[in-house]
Design an enzyme around this catalytic site. Structure first.
Site, PDB file in Angstrom:
ATOM      1  N   LEU A 123      49.322  38.229  99.533  1.00 14.85           N
ATOM      2  CA  LEU A 123      49.144  39.595 100.040  1.00 14.85           C
ATOM      3  C   LEU A 123      47.714  39.774 100.568  1.00 14.85           C
ATOM      4  O   LEU A 123      47.496  40.210 101.694  1.00 14.85           O
ATOM      5  CB  LEU A 123      49.435  40.617  98.922  1.00 14.85           C
ATOM      6  CG  LEU A 123      49.122  42.081  99.228  1.00 14.85           C
ATOM      7  CD1 LEU A 123      50.078  42.628 100.290  1.00 14.85           C
ATOM      8  CD2 LEU A 123      49.243  42.947  97.959  1.00 14.85           C
ATOM      9  N   GLU A 125      44.059  39.560 102.114  1.00 19.85           N
ATOM     10  CA  GLU A 125      43.452  38.925 103.294  1.00 19.85           C
ATOM     11  C   GLU A 125      41.944  39.152 103.222  1.00 19.85           C
ATOM     12  O   GLU A 125      41.487  40.024 102.478  1.00 19.85           O
ATOM     13  CB  GLU A 125      43.999  39.570 104.574  1.00 19.85           C
ATOM     14  CG  GLU A 125      45.484  39.348 104.755  1.00 19.85           C
ATOM     15  CD  GLU A 125      46.006  39.878 106.088  1.00 19.85           C
ATOM     16  OE1 GLU A 125      45.202  40.430 106.884  1.00 19.85           O
ATOM     17  OE2 GLU A 125      47.213  39.723 106.325  1.00 19.85           O
ATOM     18  N   GLY A 129      41.769  43.750 100.845  1.00 20.32           N
ATOM     19  CA  GLY A 129      41.788  43.482  99.406  1.00 20.32           C
ATOM     20  C   GLY A 129      42.388  44.676  98.691  1.00 20.32           C
ATOM     21  O   GLY A 129      43.611  44.842  98.659  1.00 20.32           O
ATOM     22  N   ILE A 155      44.521  32.901  97.158  1.00 20.62           N
ATOM     23  CA  ILE A 155      45.925  32.813  96.741  1.00 20.62           C
ATOM     24  C   ILE A 155      46.100  31.795  95.599  1.00 20.62           C
ATOM     25  O   ILE A 155      45.887  30.588  95.786  1.00 20.62           O
ATOM     26  CB  ILE A 155      46.850  32.478  97.946  1.00 20.62           C
ATOM     27  CG1 ILE A 155      46.613  33.496  99.077  1.00 20.62           C
ATOM     28  CG2 ILE A 155      48.319  32.441  97.520  1.00 20.62           C
ATOM     29  CD1 ILE A 155      46.736  34.968  98.695  1.00 20.62           C
ATOM     30  N   THR A 156      46.489  32.343  94.434  1.00 22.00           N
ATOM     31  CA  THR A 156      46.723  31.516  93.251  1.00 22.00           C
ATOM     32  C   THR A 156      47.838  30.512  93.538  1.00 22.00           C
ATOM     33  O   THR A 156      48.895  30.899  94.061  1.00 22.00           O
ATOM     34  CB  THR A 156      47.137  32.418  92.055  1.00 22.00           C
ATOM     35  OG1 THR A 156      46.080  33.338  91.822  1.00 22.00           O
ATOM     36  CG2 THR A 156      47.405  31.603  90.800  1.00 22.00           C
ATOM     37  N   ARG A 266      28.703  31.202  59.937  1.00 24.40           N
ATOM     38  CA  ARG A 266      27.252  31.172  60.235  1.00 24.40           C
ATOM     39  C   ARG A 266      26.437  31.927  59.178  1.00 24.40           C
ATOM     40  O   ARG A 266      26.701  33.110  58.917  1.00 24.40           O
ATOM     41  CB  ARG A 266      27.027  31.795  61.613  1.00 24.40           C
ATOM     42  CG  ARG A 266      25.585  31.949  62.019  1.00 24.40           C
ATOM     43  CD  ARG A 266      24.971  30.637  62.373  1.00 24.40           C
ATOM     44  NE  ARG A 266      23.634  30.807  62.954  1.00 24.40           N
ATOM     45  CZ  ARG A 266      22.772  29.806  63.064  1.00 24.40           C
ATOM     46  NH1 ARG A 266      23.073  28.588  62.628  1.00 24.40           N
ATOM     47  NH2 ARG A 266      21.594  30.020  63.609  1.00 24.40           N
ATOM     48  N   GLY A 337      25.566  34.319  69.032  1.00 21.77           N
ATOM     49  CA  GLY A 337      24.149  34.072  69.332  1.00 21.77           C
ATOM     50  C   GLY A 337      24.003  32.999  70.403  1.00 21.77           C
ATOM     51  O   GLY A 337      24.845  32.891  71.307  1.00 21.77           O
ATOM     52  N   GLU A 361      45.066  41.328  90.901  1.00 20.38           N
ATOM     53  CA  GLU A 361      46.245  42.212  90.834  1.00 20.38           C
ATOM     54  C   GLU A 361      45.837  43.684  90.773  1.00 20.38           C
ATOM     55  O   GLU A 361      46.414  44.484  90.048  1.00 20.38           O
ATOM     56  CB  GLU A 361      47.176  41.813  89.682  1.00 20.38           C
ATOM     57  CG  GLU A 361      47.804  40.464  89.976  1.00 20.38           C
ATOM     58  CD  GLU A 361      49.121  40.207  89.292  1.00 20.38           C
ATOM     59  OE1 GLU A 361      49.863  41.162  89.029  1.00 20.38           O
ATOM     60  OE2 GLU A 361      49.402  39.032  89.048  1.00 20.38           O
ATOM     61  N   THR A 363      41.952  45.868  91.214  1.00 23.67           N
ATOM     62  CA  THR A 363      40.750  46.039  90.382  1.00 23.67           C
ATOM     63  C   THR A 363      40.949  47.230  89.427  1.00 23.67           C
ATOM     64  O   THR A 363      41.869  48.026  89.606  1.00 23.67           O
ATOM     65  CB  THR A 363      39.511  46.329  91.262  1.00 23.67           C
ATOM     66  OG1 THR A 363      39.729  47.578  91.929  1.00 23.67           O
ATOM     67  CG2 THR A 363      39.267  45.216  92.286  1.00 23.67           C
TER      68      THR A 363
HETATM   69  C1  LIG Z   1      40.997  34.062  91.141  1.00 28.29           C
HETATM   70  C2  LIG Z   1      41.717  35.032  92.016  1.00 28.29           C
HETATM   71  C3  LIG Z   1      43.092  34.903  92.181  1.00 28.29           C
HETATM   72  C4  LIG Z   1      43.785  35.781  93.024  1.00 28.29           C
HETATM   73  N1  LIG Z   1      45.138  35.585  93.240  1.00 28.29           N
HETATM   74  C5  LIG Z   1      45.756  36.305  94.226  1.00 28.29           C
HETATM   75  C6  LIG Z   1      47.105  35.987  94.610  1.00 28.29           C
HETATM   76  O1  LIG Z   1      47.744  35.081  94.066  1.00 28.29           O
HETATM   77  N2  LIG Z   1      47.652  36.702  95.639  1.00 28.29           N
HETATM   78  C7  LIG Z   1      47.000  37.699  96.283  1.00 28.29           C
HETATM   79  O2  LIG Z   1      47.568  38.291  97.204  1.00 28.29           O
HETATM   80  N3  LIG Z   1      45.718  38.037  95.917  1.00 28.29           N
HETATM   81  C8  LIG Z   1      45.086  37.351  94.916  1.00 28.29           C
HETATM   82  N4  LIG Z   1      43.780  37.652  94.574  1.00 28.29           N
HETATM   83  C9  LIG Z   1      43.083  38.725  95.280  1.00 28.29           C
HETATM   84  C10 LIG Z   1      42.754  39.928  94.403  1.00 28.29           C
HETATM   85  O3  LIG Z   1      43.916  40.648  94.112  1.00 28.29           O
HETATM   86  C11 LIG Z   1      41.675  40.754  95.136  1.00 28.29           C
HETATM   87  O4  LIG Z   1      40.472  40.028  95.042  1.00 28.29           O
HETATM   88  C12 LIG Z   1      41.508  42.151  94.571  1.00 28.29           C
HETATM   89  O5  LIG Z   1      42.650  42.919  94.811  1.00 28.29           O
HETATM   90  C13 LIG Z   1      40.266  42.883  95.108  1.00 28.29           C
HETATM   91  O6  LIG Z   1      40.148  42.790  96.495  1.00 28.29           O
HETATM   92  P1  LIG Z   1      38.749  42.328  97.146  1.00 28.29           P
HETATM   93  O7  LIG Z   1      38.350  41.068  96.436  1.00 28.29           O
HETATM   94  O8  LIG Z   1      38.923  42.257  98.612  1.00 28.29           O
HETATM   95  O9  LIG Z   1      37.709  43.442  96.758  1.00 28.29           O
HETATM   96  P2  LIG Z   1      37.421  44.819  97.549  1.00 28.29           P
HETATM   97  O10 LIG Z   1      38.684  45.522  97.845  1.00 28.29           O
HETATM   98  O11 LIG Z   1      36.497  44.543  98.679  1.00 28.29           O
HETATM   99  O12 LIG Z   1      36.640  45.652  96.430  1.00 28.29           O
HETATM  100  C14 LIG Z   1      35.260  45.464  96.111  1.00 28.29           C
HETATM  101  C15 LIG Z   1      34.878  46.506  95.070  1.00 28.29           C
HETATM  102  O13 LIG Z   1      35.005  47.820  95.621  1.00 28.29           O
HETATM  103  C16 LIG Z   1      35.870  48.597  94.813  1.00 28.29           C
HETATM  104  N5  LIG Z   1      36.625  49.510  95.664  1.00 28.29           N
HETATM  105  C17 LIG Z   1      37.363  49.214  96.778  1.00 28.29           C
HETATM  106  N6  LIG Z   1      37.915  50.328  97.260  1.00 28.29           N
HETATM  107  C18 LIG Z   1      37.539  51.351  96.465  1.00 28.29           C
HETATM  108  C19 LIG Z   1      37.775  52.767  96.438  1.00 28.29           C
HETATM  109  N7  LIG Z   1      38.557  53.358  97.347  1.00 28.29           N
HETATM  110  N8  LIG Z   1      37.214  53.514  95.456  1.00 28.29           N
HETATM  111  C20 LIG Z   1      36.432  52.932  94.508  1.00 28.29           C
HETATM  112  N9  LIG Z   1      36.181  51.600  94.467  1.00 28.29           N
HETATM  113  C21 LIG Z   1      36.718  50.824  95.431  1.00 28.29           C
HETATM  114  C22 LIG Z   1      36.768  47.598  94.104  1.00 28.29           C
HETATM  115  O14 LIG Z   1      37.321  48.151  92.907  1.00 28.29           O
HETATM  116  C23 LIG Z   1      35.784  46.478  93.834  1.00 28.29           C
HETATM  117  O15 LIG Z   1      35.040  46.773  92.679  1.00 28.29           O
HETATM  118  C24 LIG Z   1      43.084  36.811  93.695  1.00 28.29           C
HETATM  119  C25 LIG Z   1      41.700  36.933  93.509  1.00 28.29           C
HETATM  120  C26 LIG Z   1      41.025  36.062  92.712  1.00 28.29           C
HETATM  121  C27 LIG Z   1      39.535  36.184  92.604  1.00 28.29           C
END
Ligand SMILES: Cc1cc2nc3c(=O)[nH]c(=O)nc-3n(C[C@H](O)[C@H](O)[C@H](O)COP(=O)(O)OP(=O)(O)OC[C@H]3O[C@@H](n4cnc5c(N)ncnc54)[C@H](O)[C@@H]3O)c2cc1C
Length: 377
Positions: A123, A125, A129, A155-156, A266, A337, A361, A363
């Site tokens: 999902l 890109e 996000g 993508i996991t 400890r 520690g 999934e 934030t």
């Molecule tokens: C190890 C790993 C595995 C993953 N696996 C998958 C997978 O299998 N498939 C898949 O599709 N995706 C996957 N993801 C993607 C993951 O779901 C996204 O990284 C996540 O949804 C956040 O998107 P972003 O990284 O673009 O952060 P951003 O959307 O850029 O967010 C950055 C920060 O801004 C905050 N923010 C953004 N918008 C707002 C708002 N409107 N109000 C307040 N705060 C906001 C966010 O909470 C975050 O703290 C994976 C990511 C990682 C790191």
């Protein structure tokens, strides 16, 4: 929650499995950056990767409480194995089960449940996000194929997947209603993966970009109908959040177990750390938070089983469990520690693994948006 006999038996079995097959190799797997095929096959064999899939498709045909038990027990010993398990159990199985045709279920879902195939869910890109509606991956129907172009990120399982469920835009200008879901075989011409991400935690899972350049996906591989892509993704994440919340609960419990053990061993100032009131109060706080998460999560699993809407509840579970996992891991490492900062003790890995719980999934902020949205509608 008070478990029924079948749940107690399941808990005992998964706990034993996690102690024997997962825990002893967790540190090694993280160094190798991969989960062994042997472990993947065993997870499939015992139906831990398909708890809620009906038996007719090779799953366990169990309930959501069973799913939560499995995720909690496995993640307690290794969060990476938890991620692998929930990706198969929710992210890949759930859209196939809920939106797939009979043919698609036979061809793809049964291979996930048997462990013959590994799936991924695409999902996110680079530019989409938290705002998953900003999709740019494109799908155009040309003759009998949809031609897909675009890039999915983070993508996991992408590097080891046999197929991926991918969301793409089929009709520009219609927003999320112009998106569709596709089952993309990873060996199709034009499909490639980016470099393996060098991650802070859950290092035994493989994560990469999934790149599609003029990929011809047969038109029968559309999942659901044209225009249902976003709906399918959101429905999938609803279930997925229960799995990730259970994973975070397991991580918190794993950190707690390490903290209790270490505090008893400890000795400083002539007595064990567990004799100091500050340490006791820290442990009491950690335990209370974990039990609150557990109560909410198992109640939500029961609600889901009863067919109730759990959009708000699953978001609350994911939000609270992820934050608690991070808080508990922080305190557990503090109790260790300086030794907590050294890789010889498992708490160092658990602390790093906990960090992703509040990011993927959705934030914690996205969960808060869902909860508030539900509250204020
Ligand atoms: C190890 C790993 C595995 C993953 N696996 C998958 C997978 O299998 N498939 C898949 O599709 N995706 C996957 N993801 C993607 C993951 O779901 C996204 O990284 C996540 O949804 C956040 O998107 P972003 O990284 O673009 O952060 P951003 O959307 O850029 O967010 C950055 C920060 O801004 C905050 N923010 C953004 N918008 C707002 C708002 N409107 N109000 C307040 N705060 C906001 C966010 O909470 C975050 O703290 C994976 C990511 C990682 C790191």
């Amino acid at each position: 929650m008070i478990f029924k006999k079948e749940h107690l038996l399941l808990q005992k079995a998964v706990r034993k499995f996690a102690e024997e097959e997962v825990q002893p190799y967790a540190a090694e797997r993280e160094k190798e950056g991969a989960i062994s095929r042997d472990l993947m096959e065993k997870l499939a064999k015992y139906k831990y990767t398909s708890p809620i899939v009906p038996k007719e498709y090779g799953g366990a045909g169990a309930d959501y409480t069973s799913y939560v038990i499995i995720m909690e027990e496995i993640s307690k010993k290794c969060a990476s194995t938890g991620t692998f398990t929930t990706a198969a159990a929710s992210l890949v199985s759930s859209p196939l089960l809920n939106f797939g045709t009979e043919e698609q279920k036979q061809k793809y879902l049964t291979r996930i449940t048997s462990g013959e195939a590994i799936g991924a869910f695409g999902l996110t890109e680079p530019g989409a996000g938290s705002d998953a509606s900003g999709q740019t991956t494109n799908a155009v129907l040309v003759g009998d194929n949809y031609v897909l172009n675009g890039r999915k990120t983070f993508i996991t399982n992408a590097p080891i997947a046999d197929f991926a469920i991918v969301i793409a835009v089929t009709e520009r200008g219609k927003g999320v209603k112009g998106t569709s879901a596709f089952i993309v075989d990873m060996n199709l011409e034009g499909v490639s993966c980016g470099a393996h991400e060098d991650k802070m935690g859950i290092r035994a899972t493989e994560t990469s970009d999934l790149i599609m350049e003029n990929v011809k996906v047969p038109k029968e591989n559309i999942l659901g109908k044209e225009g249902q892509g976003f709906k399918i993704a959101m429905h999938t994440l609803d279930t997925g959040r229960i799995g990730v919340a259970a994973q975070a609960l397991g991580v918190a419990q794993g950190a707690m177990d390490e903290a209790v053990k270490y505090s008893k061993e400890r000795v400083q100032f002539g007595k064990s750390l567990s004799k100091f009131q500050d340490i006791q109060f820290k442990l009491a706080n950690m335990e209370t938070k974990i039990c609150a998460v557990r109560a909410l999560l198992y109640k939500t699993a029961e609600m889901k089983e009863a067919g109730m809407s759990i959009t708000k509840e699953s978001a609350m579970c994911k939000y609270m469990a992820a934050e608690v996992a991070n808080e508990v891991a922080y305190d557990a490492l503090q109790i260790h520690g300086g030794y907590g900062f050294i890789k010889d003790y498992p708490i160092e890995r658990i602390y790093r693994d906990a960090r992703i719980m509040s990011i993927y999934e959705g934030t914690s902020q996205v969960q808060q948006m869902v909860i508030a949205g539900s509250l204020l509608k």
